[in-house]
Write an enzyme that holds these catalytic residues in place. Sequence first.
Site, PDB file in Angstrom:
ATOM      1  N   GLY A  92       6.086  -0.493  10.492  1.00 12.04           N
ATOM      2  CA  GLY A  92       4.686  -0.564  10.103  1.00 12.04           C
ATOM      3  C   GLY A  92       3.819  -0.270  11.317  1.00 12.04           C
ATOM      4  O   GLY A  92       4.311  -0.274  12.447  1.00 12.04           O
ATOM      5  N   GLY A 131       9.449  -1.666   8.364  1.00 13.24           N
ATOM      6  CA  GLY A 131       8.761  -1.122   7.197  1.00 13.24           C
ATOM      7  C   GLY A 131       9.466   0.088   6.594  1.00 13.24           C
ATOM      8  O   GLY A 131       9.318   0.357   5.396  1.00 13.24           O
ATOM      9  N   GLU A 143      12.295  -7.343  14.078  1.00 12.11           N
ATOM     10  CA  GLU A 143      11.029  -8.080  14.235  1.00 12.11           C
ATOM     11  C   GLU A 143      11.084  -9.292  15.148  1.00 12.11           C
ATOM     12  O   GLU A 143      10.047  -9.685  15.697  1.00 12.11           O
ATOM     13  CB  GLU A 143      10.490  -8.496  12.858  1.00 12.11           C
ATOM     14  CG  GLU A 143       9.983  -7.342  12.004  1.00 12.11           C
ATOM     15  CD  GLU A 143      11.066  -6.599  11.241  1.00 12.11           C
ATOM     16  OE1 GLU A 143      12.264  -6.994  11.350  1.00 12.11           O
ATOM     17  OE2 GLU A 143      10.741  -5.630  10.540  1.00 12.11           O
ATOM     18  N   ASP A 203      10.445  -8.908   7.394  1.00 11.54           N
ATOM     19  CA  ASP A 203       9.592  -9.011   6.207  1.00 11.54           C
ATOM     20  C   ASP A 203       9.902  -7.857   5.247  1.00 11.54           C
ATOM     21  O   ASP A 203      11.062  -7.510   5.090  1.00 11.54           O
ATOM     22  CB  ASP A 203       8.109  -9.079   6.640  1.00 11.54           C
ATOM     23  CG  ASP A 203       7.630  -7.815   7.336  1.00 11.54           C
ATOM     24  OD1 ASP A 203       8.463  -7.059   7.881  1.00 11.54           O
ATOM     25  OD2 ASP A 203       6.405  -7.563   7.343  1.00 11.54           O
TER      26      ASP A 203
END
Length: 334
Positions: free
Chosen positions: A66, A115, A138, A146
């Site tokens: 992301g 992402g 992450e 996530d």
Amino acid sequence: MTETSVAATRDGRIGKIVLNRPKALNALDLPMIEAIAAALTAWRDDKAVEAVVIDSAIERAFCAGGDIRAVRSHALAGETAQIEAFFGTEYQLNAQIAEYPKPYIALIDGICMGGGIGISVHGKVRVTSEHGLFAMPETAIGMFPDVGATYFLPRLPGAMGTYLGLTGQRLTGADAVHAGLATHYVPRAALPALRAALAEHGASAIPAHAQELPAFTLAAHVPAINRCFAAATLGEIEANLKAEGTEWAAATLATLLAMSPSALCWSLAAIRRGAAQDLRTALDAELRLTRHVTMHRDFAEGIRAMVVDKDRQPKWVPVTLAEVDAAEIAAMLA
Ligand code: QUE
């Protein structure tokens, strides 16, 4: 710009989404996320579109993650509404892909992290070449796995998902198929023929193009991964790795101890909780967790060290696992 970073076009029987943001290795910004979602919505009831293919225009990456750099800027400026809009829209796309009524096919021929996994793993078909490079990294930036990882990691075999989510271990394309992140192995040299066959025949072209899968390079470590990473707490995982007494376990422990101690704690708790949640519930819980995590000092510091300044020397606070306040972590997940 949206128009140039995501191209959505028809190609024979398929709708084709091509990511093209070379300077950021296709890291997803909000307009890209919105463009992918809009294409899926437009093709959902279009009878001429049998399947959707998501692909990259650049050689090095499918999607590096992301646009976490922008999220850090918003966090430092106290712009919580922008952070909420970014993660909320991204997670909504992850769910849309999982629930998509037509085959959703990702062609992964380079870096696929964070992402990037979120816009592939929830689809029915994830093709990888020998250049696929998969990770959920992450914990290295003071975040947590996530994009639905709290749902899909606990569903990988044994303790593989906990291992991948805490250590950020990178997997090659073939290893990603063995681990369950990808579904088909097609070498780069065979991808042009696969793309043409998908346009001509739709998703039914996939099986004939899959090639023999190389052996799992982590196979020898799977029993130790399962012994060490099934534990309920970071303290136990640390003790388990020490008890192994192998070079692999020592290196794995060193990797783990370089991550944000706070991020390891909230990530393990979120992964354990996700084992009992459906995808939508897990994504909702992830969005709530982002509200706390993005305000934590380690989040801005981790992105500074790994993405912005690239000195790879984050100054975590607290600096050891023993100093992490369990009650504070529990409150963040409440
Ligand atoms: C850990 C991560 C990410 C990372 C580096 C890490 C991550 C992410 C990016 C990234 C990569 C290229 C970009 C960009 C961000 O790097 O999630 O904007 O251009 O998105 O060590 O989790």
